[in-house]
Design an enzyme around this catalytic site. Structure first.
Site, PDB file in Angstrom:
ATOM      1  N   HIS A   1      48.566  37.258  35.901  1.00 24.28           N
ATOM      2  CA  HIS A   1      49.244  38.473  35.448  1.00 24.28           C
ATOM      3  C   HIS A   1      49.695  38.261  34.008  1.00 24.28           C
ATOM      4  CE1 HIS A   1      53.063  41.019  35.204  1.00 24.28           C
ATOM      5  NE2 HIS A   1      52.085  41.882  35.284  1.00 24.28           N
ATOM      6  N   SER A   2      49.399  39.230  33.132  1.00 26.77           N
ATOM      7  CA  SER A   2      49.898  39.208  31.764  1.00 26.77           C
ATOM      8  C   SER A   2      49.451  37.927  31.044  1.00 26.77           C
ATOM      9  CB  SER A   2      51.424  39.351  31.813  1.00 26.77           C
ATOM     10  OG  SER A   2      51.960  39.518  30.543  1.00 26.77           O
TER      11      SER A   2
END
Length: 689
Positions: A340-341
């Site tokens: 994520h990210s």
């Protein structure tokens, strides 16, 4: 008089009493259920184990003293319960141990009306008193709890715990006057608590999930462990609703998701203390928040801390993989990774630096390896000669250093080889000045110059920070990136194009999934096919249709196009009839032409609505987006919720943190994972590949 006062309520039990003593065997032992205590912000909450875990714990408990030291795996093998110590401990990550209790009797708490279990010892006392009361038919039993509070068993349906209002000497003798009654229940079936059904035992696939910046992963400031728990729970419900047939045929068990935490290792290096010294005292909370979160991006771009981060992520994923295989020796499934990210960028950099097997290298179109070739060592000697450091040739030859290995060197590596500071600086300066040039085996990831495939790994791959990227113990099947800034980082590093023939050395699948309002997410496909303009793939809604507001929006757009076409068509007809009416000779012709014109304009609105499907049809001859995802599409966009479309800015942050509970995201992950095993959804979703 107190006795008289108590007489009226007696008749109902009185009616039931005569049959009570007479069947002496009426007493049935209570069925225990196992609970554990979850502490959140100093609040305690007793949570039941799933039915299957509770049965397993009870069986181990019933096996007697020799089994008391037994460790029972629970919650799909992610937690161990140490029976004798009555402790529940996390297996794969750090978490405070929780108290475990074999529960039979409960009382209602004051604050949230949730039932709380009595201690095991006191529950046994209560059960004994209950058994005597039932067999002899003698109720109104009074017991004293460990806290010197009074419990009265009026009858099987009414049992009360008196909680003292004020400390008084005589409250024990008259609990009714001095206490506030709380309901007491026997057996878990009599309290309103949802007992989880448990998870399938068979694990088909393992997914490691790497978090982004900061210690919190969602809008509620929860940790990666809690967010991955959500993701796993959503996956279990998606498997039940969309893979029912495969579940019934026992083709499908479940997918295990395990969190990978690197933030705590980075911030335990002492860097926080150094930052604290130089942080200004004003707007304290905001500065602390920035130090704890946004600075992670800068840490990753510093070679010192980048090394810490990639080492932590790789070693943690390898450790978890080893531990998982130890605990699941029969596991034969694949492994995938999700980030994520910033976590997705870390994984991307790790994956681009994995070494493929020689036969796979040819397959990946990555050219032949030059690592062990003598030619490579000769090149290094040339460089050293040019830098007037020929006396170190033997050192580099002994370490089997070719040009590619040289360009992977950090100062520490050169130090370990015994190269003094001066020559070290010369070599490092040479490496950094050569960062635009071809290094080692071609990887075809970047292509920013005219001669096609020239700009290869720029300073250890695409302008990545110079670090030794560790190798993973396994080859991931698929890499999923959620809300990922990979595209932006590659562009900033100077990569204008990704070669369509490039694929990750050890991972064949790559999906870039994002929310349309996510401010951190960027696309990948336009970097592979910059000359084409096309939309990302719309992720189908898990209920099998487009969200209604999107259909409405599309319908309105289509309607406005139709109206415009109709209006233009009728204006054209009016103009034609106006210009033709004075010419009598052409009247017959015009009257024939008009229906034709009308027919033409009538047909237009009919064909226009077909255009959006035609646009969809255009996408079906697949757009060639290279080999990064095995020839399949890479960019997938989620459908925003109706409320989100009111204000894109308002929901931007939520857009970046929504993936953990997004059924559509989870379903795509499951669909792609099970597709590698030849298992498909019960019903294919519209619009999916």
């Amino acid at each position: 008089s107190p006795m008289a006062a108590q007489e009226p309520p007696r008749p109902p039990p009185g009616i039931a009493e005569p049959p009570e003593p007479e069947p002496g065997g009426r007493y049935e032992a209570v069925v225990p259920h196992w609970f554990y205590c979850k502490v959140t912000d100093t609040r305690e909450r007793w949570v039941p184990f799933s039915a299957q875990d509770s049965e397993r714990l009870e069986a181990a408990h019933g096996a007697g003293e020799e089994q008391a030291a037994l460790v029972v795996p629970t919650s799909g093998g992610r937690y161990d319960v140490h029976l004798r110590a009555r402790r529940r401990e996390a297996v794969y990550w750090e978490e405070e141990a929780a108290e475990v209790r074999r529960c039979t009797w409960f009382y209602k708490g004051d604050k949230d009306n949730k039932f709380i279990p009595y201690s095991e010892a006191f529950s046994e006392e209560l059960e004994e008193a209950y058994m005597v009361a039932v067999t002899l038919g003698e109720w109104k039993k009074k017991l004293e709890s460990p806290n010197r509070e009074v419990i009265i068993l009026h009858n099987p349906k009414l049992m009360v715990h008196y909680h003292p209002v004020a400390s008084s000497d005589d409250w024990v003798s008259t609990p009714t006057e001095q206490g506030r009654p709380r309901t007491v229940k026997r057996g878990v079936e009599n309290i309103a608590v949802e007992i989880p059904s448990g998870e399938p035992l068979q694990i088909d696939h393992l997914v490691f999930v790497v978090h982004g910046i900061g210690p919190a992963c969602d809008i509620r400031f929860r940790s990666i462990v809690q967010c991955v728990n959500d993701f796993r729970n959503v996956s279990l419900s998606m498997l039940q609703s969309h893979f029912r047939k495969a579940q019934e045929q026992q083709q499908v068990g479940r997918v295990e998701f395990l969190p990978v935490n690197w933030h705590s290792s980075l911030h335990s290096t002492g860097v926080d203390v150094d930052l604290e010294r130089i942080t200004l005292p004003s707007i304290n909370r905001l500065r602390h928040f920035i130090n704890d979160t946004i600075l992670d991006v800068f840490f990753y771009n510093s070679s010192t801390y980048c090394q810490t981060i990639v080492d932590t992520v790789a070693s943690e994923m390898n450790r978890l993989h080893r531990l998982f295989l130890q605990r699941n020796p029969h596991f034969r499934g694949g492994v995938s990774i999700a980030g994520h990210s910033l976590g997705s960028l870390i994984l991307f950099d790790l994956l681009t630096n994995q070494k493929a097997d020689p036969e796979e290298k040819e397959h990946c179109g990555q050219g032949s390896s030059t690592t062990s070739s003598t030619g490579g060592i000769e090149e290094v000697k040339e460089i050293l000669k040019k830098l007037e450091l020929s006396e170190y040739c033997d050192v580099f030859e002994k370490e089997k250093m070719d040009k590619q290995a040289l360009f992977l060197c950090t100062e520490n590596n050169l130090k370990e080889m015994g190269v003094p500071l001066g020559p070290r600086m010369k070599i490092l300066h040479h490496i950094s000045s050569e960062t635009g040039m071809k290094v080692g085996s071609p990887s075809q990831l970047g292509d920013s110059s005219e001669d096609g495939r020239s700009c290869q790994y720029r300073d250890v791959g695409l302008g990545q920070v110079s670090a030794n990227y560790p190798q993973l113990n396994y080859k991931p099947s698929i890499f999923f990136a959620f809300g990922s800034p990979i595209g932006m980082f590659l562009t900033v590093r100077g990569v204008k194009r990704i070669d369509p023939n490039y694929s990750l050395p050890t991972c064949k699948g790559f999906f870039n999934i994002f929310h349309p309002f996510d401010p951190v997410a960027y696309r990948i496909e336009p970097m592979i096919v910059p000359e084409l303009e096309f939309e990302p793939m719309l992720l189908p809604h898990h209920k099998g249709r487009k969200r209604m507001h999107l259909e409405l929006k599309e319908g309105l757009t289509r309607m406005s196009v139709d109206l415009k076409n109709n209006l233009l068509g009728s204006l054209r007809v009016a103009w034609q009839s106006f210009t033709r009416s004075p010419v009598l000779a052409l009247e017959a012709g015009s009257s024939e032409a008009e229906p034709e014109a009308e027919a033409g304009t009538e047909k237009q609105p009919d064909t226009k609505p077909e255009e959006p499907p035609a646009a969809v049809k255009e996408e079906t001859p697949p757009i060639n987006v290279g080999r990064l995802n095995g020839g399949n599409r890479i960019d997938y966009v989620l459908q925003e919720k109706p409320i989100e479309s009111f204000n894109e800015y308002l929901f931007a942050l939520q857009g970046h943190l929504c993936y953990w509970e997004s059924e559509d995201t989870v379903l795509l992950v499951l669909k792609e994972i099970y597709q590698t095993q030849g298992i498909t959804l019960d019903q294919p979703l519209p619009g999916s590949q």
